[in-house]
Structure formats: structure tokens, C-alpha cells
Design an enzyme around this catalytic site. Structure first.
Site, PDB file in Angstrom:
ATOM      1  N   GLU A  41       0.824  -1.208   0.000  1.00  0.00           N
ATOM      2  CA  GLU A  41       0.000   0.000   0.000  1.00  0.00           C
ATOM      3  C   GLU A  41       0.862   1.263   0.000  1.00  0.00           C
ATOM      4  O   GLU A  41       0.564   2.239  -0.690  1.00  0.00           O
ATOM      5  CB  GLU A  41      -0.929   0.000   1.221  1.00  0.00           C
ATOM      6  CG  GLU A  41      -2.097  -0.956   1.112  1.00  0.00           C
ATOM      7  CD  GLU A  41      -3.062  -0.572   0.007  1.00  0.00           C
ATOM      8  OE1 GLU A  41      -3.392   0.624  -0.128  1.00  0.00           O
ATOM      9  OE2 GLU A  41      -3.490  -1.472  -0.741  1.00  0.00           O
ATOM     10  N   CYS A 196     -12.174   1.439 -14.881  1.00  0.00           N
ATOM     11  CA  CYS A 196     -12.491   2.867 -14.735  1.00  0.00           C
ATOM     12  C   CYS A 196     -11.201   3.685 -14.769  1.00  0.00           C
ATOM     13  O   CYS A 196     -10.826   4.367 -13.811  1.00  0.00           O
ATOM     14  CB  CYS A 196     -13.261   3.097 -13.441  1.00  0.00           C
ATOM     15  SG  CYS A 196     -14.148   4.680 -13.386  1.00  0.00           S
ATOM     16  N   CYS A 203     -15.566   1.029 -20.228  1.00  0.00           N
ATOM     17  CA  CYS A 203     -16.910   1.036 -19.639  1.00  0.00           C
ATOM     18  C   CYS A 203     -17.686  -0.244 -19.961  1.00  0.00           C
ATOM     19  O   CYS A 203     -18.475  -0.729 -19.132  1.00  0.00           O
ATOM     20  CB  CYS A 203     -17.687   2.253 -20.117  1.00  0.00           C
ATOM     21  SG  CYS A 203     -17.010   3.833 -19.542  1.00  0.00           S
ATOM     22  N   CYS A 206     -17.341  -2.909 -17.371  1.00  0.00           N
ATOM     23  CA  CYS A 206     -17.632  -2.529 -15.981  1.00  0.00           C
ATOM     24  C   CYS A 206     -18.946  -3.139 -15.510  1.00  0.00           C
ATOM     25  O   CYS A 206     -19.968  -3.028 -16.205  1.00  0.00           O
ATOM     26  CB  CYS A 206     -17.686  -1.005 -15.871  1.00  0.00           C
ATOM     27  SG  CYS A 206     -18.115  -0.411 -14.216  1.00  0.00           S
ATOM     28  N   CYS A 212     -24.359   3.813 -14.055  1.00  0.00           N
ATOM     29  CA  CYS A 212     -23.319   4.827 -13.820  1.00  0.00           C
ATOM     30  C   CYS A 212     -23.826   6.204 -14.224  1.00  0.00           C
ATOM     31  O   CYS A 212     -24.227   6.416 -15.376  1.00  0.00           O
ATOM     32  CB  CYS A 212     -22.064   4.468 -14.608  1.00  0.00           C
ATOM     33  SG  CYS A 212     -20.759   5.715 -14.543  1.00  0.00           S
TER      34      CYS A 212
END
Length: 383
Positions: A41, A196, A203, A206, A212
Site C-alpha cells: 500500500e 475505470c 466502460c 464494468c 453509472c
């Protein structure tokens, strides 16, 4: 189009997608190891996965556990990090490891609040560690997630503005599920990284396409709202490269609170875009004295004339540009070659250096066979 999903419906759609289409083979996934999750991270902040993979492997090889990292000398940590950029992360990484060992007995805490108390761990990173390693119901809001939320819910306004950020955190908290929060958070990150995308989003792939808001309004290309542009400060520097006959180069440790703190660079001094010769002549005298470049009275090296001659033609030398996120830096270089082995010079592989060092020497064709080096001098230069 359907209205935007929220809460468990939103989470369920993403968890199902992640298990079928999300990334499954990143080395820090499915380990349940808070140390590995934390390390990934921190490295992934402002850095692409493809770049992080090699550094992540090197760090785990050198420091397989947080106690190993805590016990390492700071310069060794900086050496491994060199080239990854955003060096405050490396210093915080080392400080955090020490606190995990000193305060928590070598085990990362399980609560978001305790994780946030550690150096370099903000709310989103704490949520990622807690959920991915411990299954805690904790929200995240990194760059990928902000982009997903802004587009999916049609949130307009720069995401770092306080009211917009609060709105996004409220969305994040509302949607994170009780069951499988780690899988859900991984799905958010994967969706932002694979579908995204900032530019040319996929798209059609997705799972949220039919609900959306940005897609419905034709605003996918406008969201998230970009940061208001401010001109980056442009800084100018003269750098001195001193090279011995073995190609080793004078570097100095940056000890000030600057972007290269704890790294090694050639001597540098700030100047104007058109530096005055008198100022540069004075700088040469200062450098000769500070670094002992003049030698003894019997030394025949024409150090000062060699440098002053370069100053006379310095304005003909193009600026070397080094661009960072928040500033643009310009360098011109004075070069001094001193024959004979130089006492106190070391190979650059023994010292952590930022990318600009390679740029400066690469421009002068000094990179290659043992062409880098460092002399153990300390300086409080603060860029």
C-alpha cells in the site's frame, strides 16, 4: 438506465465481479499478512503496480518481516528505495516499522485508529490494511476509488476539496459491507485500475455500466473534476561533478528537510535563470575550500582556472530539466576531473541517489563502467 446502487447491493455487485474478473495474482494478495499489505500500500501511493512489483520483491527479500526492516540502517532502506520516488514514504516506512516493533511487539494493530497513529499511514491506507489483512469493515478512498465514486455517483468538484472529500468518504463508509470487506475493497481498487481508467476507460467491461451517472450524463471524460491548475515553481541550480580517474564522483548526504533528505547528490547551489558571473566565481571559491579541491601548495592541479573557464561559457550550456509533481528544476553543470585515487570516494551502489544524479552524469556520458561514486560528506542543502 437503472439508478445508482448503494450499500449491500453496490458491494455485492463488486464482490461478484472481483471474484470473476478482478486481479488475483498480485504477490501481496491472499496472504492475510498485514506487513505485506502495508508494504504494498505504501509503495503503491502515487506509483504504478508495474513499477512497484520489482521494488516489493527486493524489499521482501532484504526484509522478510517488519522486525528486519525496523532493525535495518536508514541508509540501507533508502538505498533499496532509490528510484521509486516520493522519498518521504521510505523514511516513514522505516519509522513505522520501528513503531510497530516498539509499540505493538512486531504485530500490526488491527484497528483503523491504531493503524492511523503510525507514521505514513493515513485513513485510506489504514482501511486497506485492516480490511485486507484482518477482515475489518473499514472503508478506503485512494485515487482509483475516488475516480470510481466520482463517476458512478456523478460527484462533481475537485476530490481534495473538503466538502467533496467528506461526501466521498460518506459514500465509502455507506457501501463497505460487513461480509468480505477485504474482497470488496480489492474490487474497488481493481475496478479503478483495470476498467475505470483515467483515460479511455473500459466502460463496456464494468459491472456498474448500466447504473453509472457519468455514463448516463455523458460526463465520463469530465469526472473526476481535475485539480485547479497552478503554475509549478521553476527552480534553477548549478551542480558540481567532481570525478576521479576511476570515474567515482563526489556526492554529499542531504540532511535538511528537503525532497532528497537522506539521499546523496553532487554539490548543488540555487541560482537565477541568468546567474551572475561574480556570484558563480564566489561559489567556485566556496566549493574549492569546502571540499578540499585545491590540494596542497605543491599540487599542480589547475582546479580554479578549470572551473572559472567553464563559468565563462556556462550560459551557452542548455539547462537540464528535471520535472517533479510540484516543481520543475533546471540544472547546469560544472565538471572537474582529478587524477589519482581520491581518498573517501565510494561506488554509487553503496549510496542511495535520486534520479537526477543519473540524469546529470548520463548527460555527460559519465554513466557506465563504475562511473558513479560518493564521498562521505554531509550537507544541509534543502531543495
Amino acid at each position: 438506465m437503472r439508478p445508482a446502487l448503494k450499500g449491500e447491493q453496490f458491494a455485492s455487485a463488486l464482490v461478484l465481479w472481483q471474484k470473476q474478473h478482478g486481479r488475483q495474482h498480485l504477490p501481496w494478495q491472499h496472504t492475510g499478512d498485514a506487513y505485506k499489505v502495508w508494504l504494498s500500500e505504501v509503495m503503491l501511493q502515487q506509483t504504478q503496480v508495474a513499477t512497484v512489483l520489482a521494488y516489493y520483491a527486493k524489499f521482501l527479500q532484504a526484509y522478510p518481516a517488519v522486525a528486519d526492516l525496523a532493525a535495518a540502517p536508514e541508509q540501507d532502506v533508502m538505498q533499496l528505495w532509490a528510484g521509486l520516488g516520493y522519498y518521504t514514504r521510505a523514511r516513514n516506512l522505516h519509522a513505522c516499522a520501528k513503531q510497530v516493533v516498539g509499540r505493538f511487539g512486531g504485530n500490526f494493530p488491527r484497528t483503523v485508529a491504531e493503524l492511523e497513529s503510525l507514521p505514513g499511514i493515513g485513513q485510506s491506507t489504514a482501511g486497506a490494511i485492516a480490511s485486507l489483512a484482518y477482515g475489518v469493515q473499514a472503508p478506503i478512498l485512494d485515487g482509483n476509488v475516488k475516480r470510481v465514486f466520482c463517476r458512478y455517483y456523478g460527484v462533481e468538484g475537485y476530490a481534495e476539496q473538503t466538502p467533496i472529500k467528506k461526501k466521498l468518504w460518506a459514500i465509502a463508509a455507506e457501501n463497505v459491507p460487513v461480509a468480505e470487506p477485504g474482497v470488496y475493497n480489492q474490487a474497488l481498487m481493481d475496478l479503478g485500475a483495470t476498467c475505470c481508467l483515467p483515460r479511455n476507460p473500459a466502460c463496456a467491461a464494468c459491472p456498474l455500466m448500466d447504473s453509472c451517472e457519468a455514463l448516463r450524463k455523458g460526463m465520463v471524460g469530465q469526472l473526476p473534476t481535475p485539480k485547479p491548475k497552478k503554475p509549478r515553481p521553476e527552480l534553477y541550480f548549478i551542480s558540481l561533478i567532481v570525478q576521479d580517474e576511476h570515474g567515482r564522483v563526489l556526492l554529499e548526504l542531504q540532511t535538511g528537510k528537503g525532497i532528497w533528505q537522506s539521499l546523496w547528490t553532487p554539490p548543488c547551489a540555487a541560482c537565477s535563470v541568468h546567474p551572475a558571473k561574480a556570484e558563480l566565481f564566489s561559489l567556485v571559491d566556496q566549493w574549492i575550500e569546502q571540499y578540499g579541491l585545491g590540494g596542497s601548495d605543491s599540487d599542480s592541479q589547475p582546479v580554479k582556472p578549470a572551473l572559472l573557464g567553464q563559468i565563462e561559457t556556462l550560459n551557452d550550456q542548455p539547462w537540464l530539466v528535471h520535472e517533479l509533481t510540484h516543481r520543475k528544476m533546471h540544472f547546469k553543470v560544472l565538471v572537474l576531473k582529478l587524477p589519482g585515487a581520491r581518498v573517501g570516494f565510494y561506488g554509487a551502489d553503496e549510496k542511495p541517489v535520486p534520479k537526477i544524479v543519473h540524469k546529470l552524469m548520463g548527460r555527460l556520458d559519465l554513466l557506465g563502467q563504475s562511473t558513479q561514486g560518493a564521498v562521505a560528506k554531509q550537507n544541509a542543502l534543502d531543495f
